[in-house]
Design an enzyme around this catalytic site. Structure first.
Site, PDB file in Angstrom:
ATOM      1  N   GLY A 129      50.755  46.298  50.059  1.00 46.38           N
ATOM      2  CA  GLY A 129      50.074  46.960  51.157  1.00 46.38           C
ATOM      3  C   GLY A 129      48.674  46.458  51.415  1.00 46.38           C
ATOM      4  O   GLY A 129      48.069  46.803  52.432  1.00 46.38           O
TER       5      GLY A 129
ATOM      6  N   CYS B   9      49.536  44.437  44.292  1.00 48.51           N
ATOM      7  CA  CYS B   9      50.321  45.129  43.270  1.00 48.51           C
ATOM      8  C   CYS B   9      51.814  44.854  43.418  1.00 48.51           C
ATOM      9  O   CYS B   9      52.569  44.983  42.454  1.00 48.51           O
ATOM     10  CB  CYS B   9      50.052  46.627  43.334  1.00 48.51           C
ATOM     11  SG  CYS B   9      48.336  47.065  42.994  1.00 48.51           S
ATOM     12  N   GLY B  10      52.254  44.489  44.620  1.00 53.18           N
ATOM     13  CA  GLY B  10      53.654  44.146  44.834  1.00 53.18           C
ATOM     14  C   GLY B  10      53.977  42.693  44.560  1.00 53.18           C
ATOM     15  O   GLY B  10      55.106  42.248  44.799  1.00 53.18           O
TER      16      GLY B  10
ATOM     17  N   ARG C 173      37.352  45.571  32.897  1.00 56.41           N
ATOM     18  CA  ARG C 173      38.308  45.902  33.954  1.00 56.41           C
ATOM     19  C   ARG C 173      39.681  46.034  33.321  1.00 56.41           C
ATOM     20  O   ARG C 173      39.865  45.775  32.126  1.00 56.41           O
ATOM     21  CB  ARG C 173      38.330  44.821  35.051  1.00 56.41           C
ATOM     22  CG  ARG C 173      37.164  44.847  36.008  1.00 56.41           C
ATOM     23  CD  ARG C 173      37.091  46.106  36.865  1.00 56.41           C
ATOM     24  NE  ARG C 173      38.185  46.255  37.792  1.00 56.41           N
ATOM     25  CZ  ARG C 173      38.240  45.702  38.999  1.00 56.41           C
ATOM     26  NH1 ARG C 173      37.264  44.925  39.426  1.00 56.41           N
ATOM     27  NH2 ARG C 173      39.260  45.930  39.788  1.00 56.41           N
ATOM     28  N   LYS C 174      40.665  46.395  34.140  1.00 61.99           N
ATOM     29  CA  LYS C 174      42.020  46.509  33.600  1.00 61.99           C
ATOM     30  C   LYS C 174      42.452  45.171  33.021  1.00 61.99           C
ATOM     31  O   LYS C 174      42.042  44.096  33.477  1.00 61.99           O
ATOM     32  CB  LYS C 174      42.993  46.980  34.673  1.00 61.99           C
ATOM     33  CG  LYS C 174      43.252  46.003  35.802  1.00 61.99           C
ATOM     34  CD  LYS C 174      44.281  46.592  36.760  1.00 61.99           C
ATOM     35  CE  LYS C 174      44.580  45.637  37.915  1.00 61.99           C
ATOM     36  NZ  LYS C 174      45.591  46.174  38.840  1.00 61.99           N
TER      37      LYS C 174
ATOM     38  N   ARG D 141      50.852  57.863  36.108  1.00 65.57           N
ATOM     39  CA  ARG D 141      51.519  56.642  35.648  1.00 65.57           C
ATOM     40  C   ARG D 141      51.802  56.784  34.160  1.00 65.57           C
ATOM     41  O   ARG D 141      50.930  57.186  33.387  1.00 65.57           O
ATOM     42  CB  ARG D 141      50.632  55.428  35.914  1.00 65.57           C
ATOM     43  CG  ARG D 141      51.247  54.104  35.489  1.00 65.57           C
ATOM     44  CD  ARG D 141      50.321  52.956  35.843  1.00 65.57           C
ATOM     45  NE  ARG D 141      50.192  52.817  37.285  1.00 65.57           N
ATOM     46  CZ  ARG D 141      49.093  52.352  37.887  1.00 65.57           C
ATOM     47  NH1 ARG D 141      48.034  52.031  37.174  1.00 65.57           N
ATOM     48  NH2 ARG D 141      49.061  52.229  39.195  1.00 65.57           N
TER      49      ARG D 141
END
Length: 588
Positions: free
Chosen positions: A451, A456-457, A181-182, A63
């Site tokens: 998914g 994430c989508g 975390r992110k 990424r």
């Protein structure tokens, strides 16, 4: 007791990981001790290097990062060439072939099928033109999002330089790289809301207030937004207004607070949105005021009522996604292309870079809806650009389903996804475009596909949101989806209301067709899909959302349910492989 990943990070993390990754690359995949792979793969993520899922051992995703979506001249060209030369796997995708770039929902790019041994050479080629993968994954501040046309189109508060300051001074600070975390940061200076502050850990939104009798421009501050785990939160107001020159310090102060006080034990409950849940905005505000070098004003008047970006508003209200042809402030133009599900073959990405150089300045920018923009196109070049064959494929005037579509990576590569997403969505969009009519005044139906529940989508924010599940059909386990409607970001962020659970994937096209046809038949004049959902009511929507198999649609991986090493291959996995991609014998 800290989570095991905190112990791993405590031993080695951040910039120091790179040297070790390069050492493994030099010695090959097998030099990573099998019993240590989990911890090394966790560390690699800081440098944007993600190991693929089970069955794809020795293959990696990379990424990239590019603050606010900006790709300077030459950068997309280099990325496309890397994808062409290095990002090819042992099996072709039936929709996209082999070797491509994936545009992401954080305005960046992902590359797949990379060999560990090639990573240093890939870095060399990308970094030569200023492209980095640092801090692109793991427990870090991820790619900073902003209005993709900041500095080029109308903004209430200038934000492009601020984005760069945050990138260099906060995200680039190795002392802050190890977050609980992110962590997602967004800054928007425009009135459209396209940085989507509502779903970020900290977001700056344009606002104004009165200080000493004078109107002052600046930002309101919101914190604790996010989507994953079926526990979404809209970012909440801190009741803070800051001037442009106070914005950097404000963002850094909240980053430092979460860095110090965020939960490092329970990883399912330690995103910043849960930190805001626990502390509350009043306590966070008080703590930040103690730390800031200035006394912030109370929140000013924002422009949320004017937000149009994924806000469920009619198209005439303003840009929803930057797809199309738009004026810049400097009398030039930018052209936003639609790339359904965000995936573009490497050769097309290289051609796009060539077109950006030939007709514009060479600069390309990326949006949060997985689409690229060709920047700085003079009026005299516009007509010829729009007749280029590549723009027939990635048109600025897509059909309503293509224009509104997004999809995450799915089981093709992701270890936690439950269903394939990209190829299935591409096929779904093609079927809908050929078989389902929408009213003439509707130019987009936003269909987002994730998914799994990590989202994430961004399915939670869609007109029609799809999340991967599994179900039984005719006695067989199949890939399925939970389906919801009515999401959107805007003045009042709304997450989807679930209407059907575990719908077999081959019945989802018919279900969407039934919903859209009901919308077309029953809507009031000018009503958007989100407005129609709100007005219709849950029970009626459930009745209208009838799953159905349809003619002309064949699902590509209905019965895979993550059983194979790759959704589109029935054979045995060739992994692990050596540097040239040849299988490594288990007897060696």
């Amino acid at each position: 007791m800290a989570h095991k990943k905190e112990d791993w990070k405590g031993e080695l993390y951040g910039d120091d990981v790179r040297e070790k990754l390069e050492e493994f690359a030099e010695n090959g995949w097998e030099s990573i001790p099998e019993e240590e792979r989990e911890e090394w793969f966790s560390r690699f993520k800081f440098w944007g290097v993600f190991h693929h899922r089970g069955g794809q051992e020795s293959y990696f995703m990379m990424r990239l990062t590019n603050c606010g979506g900006v790709l300077e001249p030459g950068q997309l060209q280099a990325i496309g060439e890397v994808a062409r030369d290095y990002a090819k796997g042992p099996v072709e995708n039936p929709e996209f072939g082999n070797g491509w770039v994936d545009f992401t929902t954080r305005q960046s790019i992902q590359l797949h099928w990379l060999k560990l041994e090639d990573i240093p050479e890939i870095w060399e080629k990308l970094e030569a033109v200023g492209v980095s993968s640092r801090s692109a994954g793991g427990d870090t501040m991820r790619n900073i999002s902003g209005c993709p046309v900041a500095g080029k189109a109308d903004e209430y508060v200038e934000s492009r330089e601020l984005l760069d300051e945050i990138q260099a001074g906060i995200r680039g600070d190795d002392a802050l790289c190890n977050m609980p975390r992110k962590f997602n940061i967004s800054v928007s200076g425009c009135r459209q809301g396209c940085a989507q502050d509502s779903i970020n850990d900290i977001g700056l939104e344009p606002a104004h207030t009165v200080v000493d009798g004078e109107e002052v421009k600046g930002f309101n501050v919101r914190v604790g937004g996010g989507l994953g785990g079926r526990e979404p939160r809209p970012a909440r107001s801190l009741d803070v207004f800051v001037r442009r020159d106070q914005a950097y310090e404000t963002v850094r102060t909240f980053v430092e607070l979460y860095h110090e006080e965020g939960d490092r034990q329970n990883r399912s409950k330690n995103r910043a949105r849960f930190f805001v849940d626990d502390w509350g905005t009043e306590k966070i505000r008080e703590e930040m005021v103690e730390r800031l070098s200035f006394e912030p004003a109370r929140a000013g008047t924002n422009f949320r009522g004017e937000y149009t970006y994924n806000a469920g508003k009619p198209a005439e209200r303003g840009a929803h996604d930057h797809v199309g042809v738009y004026d810049q402030q400097d009398d030039r133009n930018y052209v936003g292309l639609s790339v359904p599900v965000g995936r573009m073959p490497a050769e097309d990405a290289i051609e796009l870079a060539d077109l950006a150089d030939a007709y514009g300045s060479g600069e390309v920018r990326l949006t949060r809806r997985q689409n690229p923009l060709i920047m700085n196109v003079p009026d005299g070049n516009l007509k010829n650009l729009l007749t280029e064959p590549l723009l027939d494929t990635y048109t600025p005037e897509p059909n309503p389903f293509e224009q509104g579509a997004m999809a995450c990576t799915g089981t093709e590569f992701c270890s936690i996804a439950l269903t394939e997403t990209k190829a299935r969505t591409a096929r779904l969009l093609r079927w809908l475009g050929e078989h389902v009519d929408v009213p003439d005044d509707v130019d987009r139906i936003k269909i987002h596909y994730s998914g799994c529940t990590a989202d994430c989508g961004q399915a939670m924010t869609a007109d029609i949101g799809l999340q991967g599940m599994r179900a039984r059909k005719d006695g067989e386990m199949v890939e399925a989806m939970d389906v919801g409607v009515g999401g959107g970001i805007g003045e009042e962020p709304t997450f989807i209301d679930w209407v059907r659970q575990r719908v077999p994937a081959d019945e989802v096209p018919g279900m969407i067709a039934n919903l859209v046809e009901a919308y077309a038949a029953l809507r009031e004049d000018g009503q958007t899909f989100r407005e129609w959902v709100d007005a219709t009511g849950h029970e009626t929507i459930v009745e209208l959302a009838e799953p159905e198999e349809v003619e002309g649609y064949e699902d590509l991986s209905l019965t895979d349910a993550k059983q194979s090493w790759y959704p589109f291959d029935d054979g045995e996995s060739p992994a692990p492989t050596d540097a040239e991609g040849a299988p490594i014998s288990a007897d060696d």
